[in-house]
Design a protein around this motif. Structure first.
Motif, short mmCIF file in Angstrom:
data_model
loop_
_atom_site.label_atom_id
_atom_site.label_comp_id
_atom_site.label_asym_id
_atom_site.label_seq_id
_atom_site.Cartn_x
_atom_site.Cartn_y
_atom_site.Cartn_z
N ALA A 180 -3.40 2.54 -8.19
CA ALA A 180 -4.59 3.40 -8.12
C ALA A 180 -4.42 4.46 -7.03
CB ALA A 180 -5.82 2.55 -7.84
N VAL A 181 -3.71 4.08 -5.97
CA VAL A 181 -3.60 4.95 -4.80
C VAL A 181 -2.12 5.08 -4.40
CG1 VAL A 181 -4.21 5.16 -2.33
CG2 VAL A 181 -5.88 4.21 -3.96
N ILE A 182 -1.71 6.30 -4.07
CA ILE A 182 -0.37 6.49 -3.49
C ILE A 182 -0.56 6.97 -2.06
CG2 ILE A 182 1.76 7.86 -3.53
CD1 ILE A 182 1.46 8.11 -6.57
N VAL A 183 -0.05 6.22 -1.10
CA VAL A 183 -0.03 6.71 0.29
C VAL A 183 1.34 7.34 0.47
CG1 VAL A 183 -0.20 6.12 2.74
CG2 VAL A 183 -1.54 4.84 1.05
N PHE A 184 1.34 8.68 0.65
CA PHE A 184 2.62 9.38 0.69
C PHE A 184 3.03 9.64 2.14
CE2 PHE A 184 6.21 11.67 -0.23
CZ PHE A 184 6.46 11.64 -1.58
N CYS A 185 4.06 8.95 2.56
CA CYS A 185 4.57 9.13 3.92
C CYS A 185 5.72 10.14 3.85
CB CYS A 185 5.03 7.80 4.50
SG CYS A 185 3.69 6.60 4.54
N GLY A 186 5.35 11.38 4.02
CA GLY A 186 6.32 12.47 3.93
C GLY A 186 5.60 13.72 4.38
N VAL A 187 6.03 14.88 3.88
CA VAL A 187 5.33 16.11 4.25
C VAL A 187 4.47 16.60 3.08
CG1 VAL A 187 6.84 16.84 6.14
CG2 VAL A 187 7.45 17.42 3.79
N HIS A 188 3.65 17.61 3.36
CA HIS A 188 2.59 18.00 2.44
C HIS A 188 3.08 18.30 1.02
CE1 HIS A 188 -0.71 20.39 0.75
NE2 HIS A 188 -1.48 19.67 1.54
N GLN B 270 11.36 9.35 7.40
CA GLN B 270 10.20 8.80 8.11
C GLN B 270 10.64 7.91 9.27
OE1 GLN B 270 6.50 9.13 7.30
NE2 GLN B 270 7.65 11.01 6.91
N ARG B 271 9.69 7.65 10.19
CA ARG B 271 9.96 6.74 11.30
C ARG B 271 10.42 5.40 10.75
NH1 ARG B 271 7.00 7.83 16.13
NH2 ARG B 271 5.92 9.81 15.97
N ASP B 272 11.27 4.70 11.52
CA ASP B 272 11.84 3.41 11.06
C ASP B 272 10.74 2.45 10.59
OD1 ASP B 272 13.98 4.68 12.18
OD2 ASP B 272 14.43 3.13 13.68
N GLU B 273 9.69 2.31 11.42
CA GLU B 273 8.67 1.30 11.11
C GLU B 273 7.84 1.68 9.88
OE1 GLU B 273 8.91 3.13 13.81
OE2 GLU B 273 6.98 3.96 14.47
N VAL B 274 7.74 2.99 9.60
CA VAL B 274 7.03 3.42 8.40
C VAL B 274 7.90 3.13 7.16
CG1 VAL B 274 6.06 5.43 7.19
CG2 VAL B 274 5.64 5.13 9.65
N ILE C 55 0.17 1.93 -3.30
CA ILE C 55 1.64 1.87 -3.13
C ILE C 55 2.00 2.85 -2.01
CG2 ILE C 55 3.80 2.63 -4.25
CD1 ILE C 55 2.96 0.00 -5.36
N ILE C 56 2.89 2.42 -1.16
CA ILE C 56 3.33 3.32 -0.08
C ILE C 56 4.71 3.87 -0.41
CG2 ILE C 56 3.87 3.51 2.39
CD1 ILE C 56 1.85 1.26 2.90
N THR D 108 2.49 7.86 11.21
CA THR D 108 2.68 6.65 12.02
C THR D 108 2.01 5.47 11.30
OG1 THR D 108 0.62 7.02 13.18
CG2 THR D 108 2.60 7.98 14.19
N LEU D 109 2.28 4.26 11.80
CA LEU D 109 1.60 3.09 11.22
C LEU D 109 0.09 3.25 11.34
CD1 LEU D 109 3.79 0.08 12.42
CD2 LEU D 109 3.70 1.09 10.12
N LYS D 110 -0.33 3.79 12.49
CA LYS D 110 -1.78 3.98 12.72
C LYS D 110 -2.38 4.94 11.69
CE LYS D 110 -2.40 2.91 17.53
NZ LYS D 110 -2.31 3.34 18.88
#
Ligand code: 13P
Ligand code: SF4
Length: 329
Positions: A56-64, A29-33, A22-23, A292-294
């Motif tokens: 099972a997995v959390i991809v956290f798009c934020g800060v530490h 965050q950046r618009d595309e993220v 899950i993201i 970033t997306l990358k």
């Protein structure tokens, strides 16, 4: 969207399903993220989501510190931070005991919510100075600092958290501006740390006055990490998701937005009939923009940048987060 971005997104979505990932993305965050996230929100919403989500997995798009909170709340899940350098300078302004931290009053503020202290205090020093005073830690703190605190708060619930405590004297860390805001809304005595967010603290009441002169019909919204003089000049003071709600529900058509520019994306996307102006055009948190997306694709591929918290710290930090989450929104 260009072809490269489309390919990146397709790969992310495919790997996300394979990994049962899950993201989560913060509103800065950046618009595309934000656009590829399963859930975008403020710190409080993201904590609640991380605590309750089935994956099972959390991809956290934020800060530490945000990814760390997710790891504290969901030890059974793998939490990935796409860029390990995405930190929060304010969270690094307070240490439990080792490093020296700056600690002082708020000169120039009408209300003086704090006491004067020597300039080399740590969290343990101040706890020793005020034995029995509970510590309210803004979620923008490390796991170690949370573990040393009694309860957490976010920008959305700081006043409720302070009011929920039976004590008359309360230590608030690390944001001096959030603490000044809490002091204004409680009769309790707030003892505040001298930390600040470099993005929000650059705003002054003069910027609000200039924005009002330029956009006389607009409602001014400000984040509680701004200085008290800005908050007192604003029409609405609330968290990032609070601003989204306010823009949707207030009936106003034009807004001046006093927070990080990342929020403009959702504000405009969700309210195409309304007009939004940034209070200052340089309110960019460079750390939030490191994802970033990358980098999202890279962590999903490699399953690296795993955020872990030592179990003894995790258990104590979790208590502070759980106490906050038990307070209804
Ligand atoms: P929230 O409004 O999400 O609590 O934002 C605070 C912030 O600065 C996150 O770093
Ligand atoms: Fe930290 Fe401010 Fe960036 Fe939020 S916006 S992560 S408080 S520096």
């Amino acid at each position: 969207m260009n072809q490269d971005q489309k390919e990146l997104i397709d790969e992310i979505l495919q790997l996300k399903t394979e990994r049962r990932a899950i993201i989560l993305a913060h509103n800065y965050q950046r618009d595309e993220v934000q656009d590829i996230a399963d859930f975008t929100g403020d710190s409080l919403e993201l904590s609640r989501t991380a605590a309750g989500i089935d994956c099972a997995v959390i991809v956290f798009c934020g800060v530490h510190f945000m990814a760390e909170s997710a790891a504290i709340l969901s030890p059974d899940k793998t939490v990935l931070l796409p860029d390990m350098d995405a930190g929060c300078p304010m969270a690094d302004m307070i240490e439990v005991s080792d490093e020296r931290s700056v600690w002082r009053t708020f000169p120039g503020y009408d209300q003086q919510p704090v006491f004067a202290f020597p300039h080399d205090f740590t969290l343990r020093d101040i706890k020793a100075q005020y034995p029995g005073a509970p510590v309210v830690a803004y979620v923008n703190t490390t796991a170690a600092v949370k573990a040393e605190s009694d309860i957490c708060c976010t920008s959305a619930n700081v006043v409720k958290v302070v009011e929920s405590l039976p004590d008359e004297r309360i230590i608030c860390i690390p944001d001096r501006n959030l603490s000044a805001w809490a002091q204004k809304h409680t009769s309790k005595q707030i003892i505040a740390w001298d930390g600040f967010c470099h993005v929000h603290d650059r705003l002054t009441a003069k910027h609000v006055a200039e924005a009002r002169a330029k956009h006389p019909n607009a409602v001014v919204m400000a984040h509680p990490e701004c200085r008290l003089e800005v908050l007192e000049a604003a029409d609405c003071v609330t968290s990032t998701s609070g601003m989204l709600r306010y823009a949707r529900e207030s009936g106003a058509k034009e807004f001046v937005v006093g927070t990080e520019l990342g929020l403009m994306h959702r504000l405009r996307k969700e309210n195409p009939d309304r007009i939004f102006h940034p209070l200052r055009s340089d309110m960019i948190c460079p750390n939030m923009k490191k994802i970033t997306l990358k980098s999202v694709l890279r962590v999903l591929k490699n399953m690296d940048n795993v955020i872990t918290v030592p179990e003894d710290i995790r258990i104590r930090a979790r208590q502070a987060l759980d106490r906050m989450l038990a307070i209804p929104s």
